[in-house]
Design an enzyme around this catalytic site. Structure first.
Site, PDB file in Angstrom:
ATOM      1  CE  LYS A  50      -0.823   1.814   3.854  1.00  0.00           C
ATOM      2  NZ  LYS A  50      -1.202   1.814   5.284  1.00  0.00           N
ATOM      3  CB  ILE A 177      -8.153   0.015   4.900  1.00  0.00           C
ATOM      4  CG1 ILE A 177      -7.165  -0.565   5.922  1.00  0.00           C
ATOM      5  CG2 ILE A 177      -8.042  -0.728   3.563  1.00  0.00           C
ATOM      6  CD1 ILE A 177      -7.412  -2.011   6.315  1.00  0.00           C
ATOM      7  NE  ARG A 197     -22.415   2.033   9.848  1.00  0.00           N
ATOM      8  CZ  ARG A 197     -22.005   0.901  10.423  1.00  0.00           C
ATOM      9  NH1 ARG A 197     -22.697  -0.189  10.276  1.00  0.00           N
ATOM     10  NH2 ARG A 197     -20.919   0.858  11.146  1.00  0.00           N
ATOM     11  NE  ARG A 203     -17.249   3.931  13.907  1.00  0.00           N
ATOM     12  CZ  ARG A 203     -17.320   2.842  14.678  1.00  0.00           C
ATOM     13  NH1 ARG A 203     -17.572   2.960  15.950  1.00  0.00           N
ATOM     14  NH2 ARG A 203     -17.143   1.648  14.172  1.00  0.00           N
ATOM     15  CB  THR A 309       2.566  -3.753  11.559  1.00  0.00           C
ATOM     16  OG1 THR A 309       1.812  -4.389  10.547  1.00  0.00           O
ATOM     17  CG2 THR A 309       3.965  -4.331  11.598  1.00  0.00           C
ATOM     18  CG  HIS A 434      12.215  29.222  10.421  1.00  0.00           C
ATOM     19  ND1 HIS A 434      10.842  29.331  10.416  1.00  0.00           N
ATOM     20  CD2 HIS A 434      12.700  30.182   9.582  1.00  0.00           C
ATOM     21  CE1 HIS A 434      10.508  30.335   9.615  1.00  0.00           C
ATOM     22  NE2 HIS A 434      11.601  30.857   9.097  1.00  0.00           N
TER      23      HIS A 434
HETATM   24  C1  LIG Z   1      -4.722  -2.816   3.478  1.00  0.00           C
HETATM   25  C2  LIG Z   1      -4.083  -2.770   4.847  1.00  0.00           C
HETATM   26  C3  LIG Z   1      -3.189  -1.770   5.139  1.00  0.00           C
HETATM   27  C4  LIG Z   1      -2.591  -1.719   6.386  1.00  0.00           C
HETATM   28  N1  LIG Z   1      -1.707  -0.709   6.646  1.00  0.00           N
HETATM   29  C5  LIG Z   1      -1.089  -0.639   7.834  1.00  0.00           C
HETATM   30  C6  LIG Z   1      -0.144   0.384   8.111  1.00  0.00           C
HETATM   31  O1  LIG Z   1       0.128   1.242   7.272  1.00  0.00           O
HETATM   32  N2  LIG Z   1       0.455   0.386   9.332  1.00  0.00           N
HETATM   33  C7  LIG Z   1       0.176  -0.550  10.279  1.00  0.00           C
HETATM   34  O2  LIG Z   1       0.763  -0.514  11.373  1.00  0.00           O
HETATM   35  N3  LIG Z   1      -0.722  -1.529  10.045  1.00  0.00           N
HETATM   36  C8  LIG Z   1      -1.359  -1.598   8.852  1.00  0.00           C
HETATM   37  N4  LIG Z   1      -2.263  -2.611   8.613  1.00  0.00           N
HETATM   38  C9  LIG Z   1      -2.573  -3.558   9.697  1.00  0.00           C
HETATM   39  C10 LIG Z   1      -1.485  -4.623   9.817  1.00  0.00           C
HETATM   40  O3  LIG Z   1      -1.284  -5.237   8.575  1.00  0.00           O
HETATM   41  C11 LIG Z   1      -1.903  -5.656  10.856  1.00  0.00           C
HETATM   42  O4  LIG Z   1      -2.207  -5.011  12.065  1.00  0.00           O
HETATM   43  C12 LIG Z   1      -0.785  -6.673  11.132  1.00  0.00           C
HETATM   44  O5  LIG Z   1      -0.421  -7.330   9.951  1.00  0.00           O
HETATM   45  C13 LIG Z   1      -1.246  -7.672  12.184  1.00  0.00           C
HETATM   46  O6  LIG Z   1      -0.254  -8.642  12.396  1.00  0.00           O
HETATM   47  P1  LIG Z   1      -0.657 -10.100  12.897  1.00  0.00           P
HETATM   48  O7  LIG Z   1       0.612 -10.801  13.150  1.00  0.00           O
HETATM   49  O8  LIG Z   1      -1.665 -10.019  13.953  1.00  0.00           O
HETATM   50  O9  LIG Z   1      -1.434 -10.754  11.659  1.00  0.00           O
HETATM   51  P2  LIG Z   1      -1.042 -10.937  10.138  1.00  0.00           P
HETATM   52  O10 LIG Z   1       0.070 -10.075   9.736  1.00  0.00           O
HETATM   53  O11 LIG Z   1      -2.317 -10.839   9.391  1.00  0.00           O
HETATM   54  O12 LIG Z   1      -0.493 -12.420  10.076  1.00  0.00           O
HETATM   55  C14 LIG Z   1      -1.307 -13.532  10.329  1.00  0.00           C
HETATM   56  C15 LIG Z   1      -0.793 -14.676   9.488  1.00  0.00           C
HETATM   57  O13 LIG Z   1      -1.392 -15.888   9.946  1.00  0.00           O
HETATM   58  C16 LIG Z   1      -1.642 -16.717   8.844  1.00  0.00           C
HETATM   59  N5  LIG Z   1      -2.654 -17.686   9.241  1.00  0.00           N
HETATM   60  C17 LIG Z   1      -3.975 -17.476   9.499  1.00  0.00           C
HETATM   61  N6  LIG Z   1      -4.554 -18.601   9.928  1.00  0.00           N
HETATM   62  C18 LIG Z   1      -3.583 -19.560   9.951  1.00  0.00           C
HETATM   63  C19 LIG Z   1      -3.557 -20.924  10.321  1.00  0.00           C
HETATM   64  N7  LIG Z   1      -4.640 -21.551  10.764  1.00  0.00           N
HETATM   65  N8  LIG Z   1      -2.387 -21.595  10.185  1.00  0.00           N
HETATM   66  C20 LIG Z   1      -1.262 -20.974   9.719  1.00  0.00           C
HETATM   67  N9  LIG Z   1      -1.244 -19.688   9.373  1.00  0.00           N
HETATM   68  C21 LIG Z   1      -2.376 -18.977   9.495  1.00  0.00           C
HETATM   69  C22 LIG Z   1      -2.090 -15.740   7.759  1.00  0.00           C
HETATM   70  O14 LIG Z   1      -1.907 -16.323   6.473  1.00  0.00           O
HETATM   71  C23 LIG Z   1      -1.172 -14.567   8.016  1.00  0.00           C
HETATM   72  O15 LIG Z   1       0.016 -14.625   7.241  1.00  0.00           O
HETATM   73  C24 LIG Z   1      -2.881  -2.704   7.365  1.00  0.00           C
HETATM   74  C25 LIG Z   1      -3.780  -3.726   7.071  1.00  0.00           C
HETATM   75  C26 LIG Z   1      -4.375  -3.764   5.817  1.00  0.00           C
HETATM   76  C27 LIG Z   1      -5.353  -4.883   5.517  1.00  0.00           C
END
Ligand SMILES: Cc1cc2nc3c(=O)[nH]c(=O)nc-3n(C[C@H](O)[C@H](O)[C@H](O)COP(=O)(O)OP(=O)(O)OC[C@H]3O[C@@H](n4cnc5c(N)ncnc54)[C@H](O)[C@@H]3O)c2cc1C
Length: 455
Positions: A50, A177, A197, A203, A309, A434
């Site tokens: 993105k 997003i 909405r 929000r 993230t 500045h």
């Molecule tokens: C379009 C978009 C833009 C974003 N932009 C930003 C940003 O600019 N800055 C920011 O801080 N955050 C951003 N985010 C949010 C950020 O991507 C998430 O908060 C972050 O990735 C969460 O990390 P996570 O480890 O919880 O999950 P994820 O990164 O989603 O990782 C979870 C992983 O688990 C895997 N998985 C799921 N179920 C299973 C299973 N049963 N077995 C094995 N693997 C599995 C998935 O395939 C995935 O790879 C954005 C999100 C989106 C959708």
């Protein structure tokens, strides 16, 4: 014989990879399963691709603005496939880095979706794995609204597989997003309309920022259908037609639904492990990220607290230090800075005026201006707004909110000051740099208003 681990991580995204890697570096025997793509949402279909597209859109604006500064540049149109190739190559590079980081730390990788067999046993691709501790870090998935024809629309992941730019786009939603997608597609040359909405977008953000963002989008000719929800989506001879509940009929080549995300728990067979879910489908955890089973943990988007993230990586790191590093600690969910990479972007930390006023009286310092660049470029819709929310009794800065160029880069430093407990007097004492927009944060001398405690 089942393989045995001290920690088994389900999900190779931001939170899971960090926790697995640091735990292994602390000496634990660690395994990790990933079903789709190493690096998870952020690297593959979120922050990284993105932000590359946001940068691409910004170049177009810079090229246009440069004329006012004497440059003779002709914008020759944008090559979507070239951008897609550069973006995909960067994502592939990062995927490789994630894999190598895990291997370098001695983590055993499993490719496939994992599910629980019982509270200490997991299965991945027919292989049975036993673990003393298990981490659920499966993230979340975008959900489409429940309307007829919703399957004809895209979700955020789909932006990164499009072969060409859609000309007429409707984005449904008003979270970060939705706004980022609307903004970057507009910047790349699409005709964009937003439907949401709420009365105002974003929000949860400060009200002044929400209003300023709505104004900025409108000034940039992003059509806004506020206070309206989608009713149906259908195919027509020329593309798609989105109908709204206020009577809007919006013709489009692509409709993006950015109306929400849901914790990814389907298929994990959590019942077999005795892990409880909350009302939004999130895995319920305590302050230490332990689920209803003491040795099973969850963090990141699957717990649906602060879905960013750095929050997933910070909590993953803290959990690894706690379990295997003899350094029990927690990552704080308070004062988490965040950004919206729109054009202009937004960045924010701490309390909004509305939140702060619930705790006591607040002093508000606010300024809105055109930066030097845009007094010359004459570009509309790029006003800067800066706001400090200050505790009227202690002088402590409770929140900082900024819409304007470089807001995300700048807010990181302000975040340190606020976490250190800076007062308005500390801001006033700081000498500005500045000429910058940032210096306004340390020269906000005039009180805009005092907001009394709300009851
Ligand atoms: C379009 C978009 C833009 C974003 N932009 C930003 C940003 O600019 N800055 C920011 O801080 N955050 C951003 N985010 C949010 C950020 O991507 C998430 O908060 C972050 O990735 C969460 O990390 P996570 O480890 O919880 O999950 P994820 O990164 O989603 O990782 C979870 C992983 O688990 C895997 N998985 C799921 N179920 C299973 C299973 N049963 N077995 C094995 N693997 C599995 C998935 O395939 C995935 O790879 C954005 C999100 C989106 C959708």
């Amino acid at each position: 014989m089942a393989q045995e681990f001290d920690l088994f991580v389900i999900g190779g995204g931001s939170g899971g990879v960090r926790c697995a890697r640091i735990s292994a570096q602390h000496g634990a025997k660690v395994g990790i399963a990933e079903g789709r793509f190493w690096g998870g949402t952020c690297v593959n279909v979120g922050c990284v691709p993105k932000k590359i597209m946001v940068s691409a859109a910004e170049y177009g604006l810079w090229a246009e603005d440069s004329a006012a500064f004497g440059w003779e540049m002709t914008k020759q149109g944008h090559d979507w496939s070239k951008l897609a190739a550069a973006r995909d190559a960067e994502v592939a590079r990062l995927n490789g880095i994630y894999g190598r980081l895990l291997e370098g730390a001695g983590v055993t990788r499993f490719e496939g979706y994992a599910k629980f067999v019982d509270a200490h046993t997991v299965e991945v691709g027919g292989e049975t794995i036993k673990a003393k501790n298990i981490l659920i870090a499966t993230g979340g998935n975008a959900v489409r609204p429940e309307i007829p024809g919703a399957e004809l629309g895209y979700i955020s992941d789909d932006l990164f597989t499009l072969k060409e730019m859609p000309k007429r786009v409707v984005v449904v939603g008003s979270g970060f997003i939705a706004l980022e997608y609307a903004s970057l597609l507009k910047g790349l040359g699409a005709e964009v309309t937003l439907m949401y909405r709420q009365a105002l977008p974003l929000r949860g953000f400060d009200q002044d920022i929400r209003q300023a963002m709505a104004d900025a989008l409108q000034e940039q000719f992003i059509g806004i259908h506020a206070s309206e929800s989608p009713l149906s989506l259908e195919k027509t001879s020329t593309g798609l037609l989105l109908k709204g509940d206020n009577g809007s009929h919006l013709a489009a080549d692509a409709v993006f639904f950015a109306t929400g995300r849901k914790p990814a728990t389907a298929g994990l067979n959590l019942e077999a492990a005795g892990v409880k879910l909350g009302a939004r489908g999130e895995v319920l955890v305590d302050d230490n990220h332990a689920t209803s089973q003491k040795h099973i943990y969850a963090l990141g988007d699957v717990v649906d607290r602060v879905n960013l993230t750095p929050m997933a990586t910070a909590t993953g790191h803290a959990l690894a230090d706690t379990l295997f590093g003899h350094k029990p600690r927690k990552a704080s969910y308070e004062n988490v800075p965040s950004a919206v990479f729109t054009s202009p972007p937004v960045a924010s930390i701490g309390l909004t005026e509305e939140e702060a006023a619930k705790r006591g009286p607040v002093n508000i310092y606010l300024t809105k201006f055109n930066t030097m660049r845009h007094t010359i470029s004459k570009r509309v819709g790029r006003k800067t707004l800066m706001k400090l929310v200050v505790d009227a009794e202690t002088d402590k800065v409770l929140g900082a909110h900024f819409m304007g160029e470089d807001a995300p880069e700048m807010m990181q430093g302000v975040a340190v000051a606020i976490i250190a407990g800076a007062t308005k007097a500390h801001f006033d004492q700081t000498i500005g740099i500045h000429p910058t927009a940032a210096e306004e944060f340390v020269t906000l001398r005039t009180l805009t208003r005092r907001t009394e405690k709300t009851v």
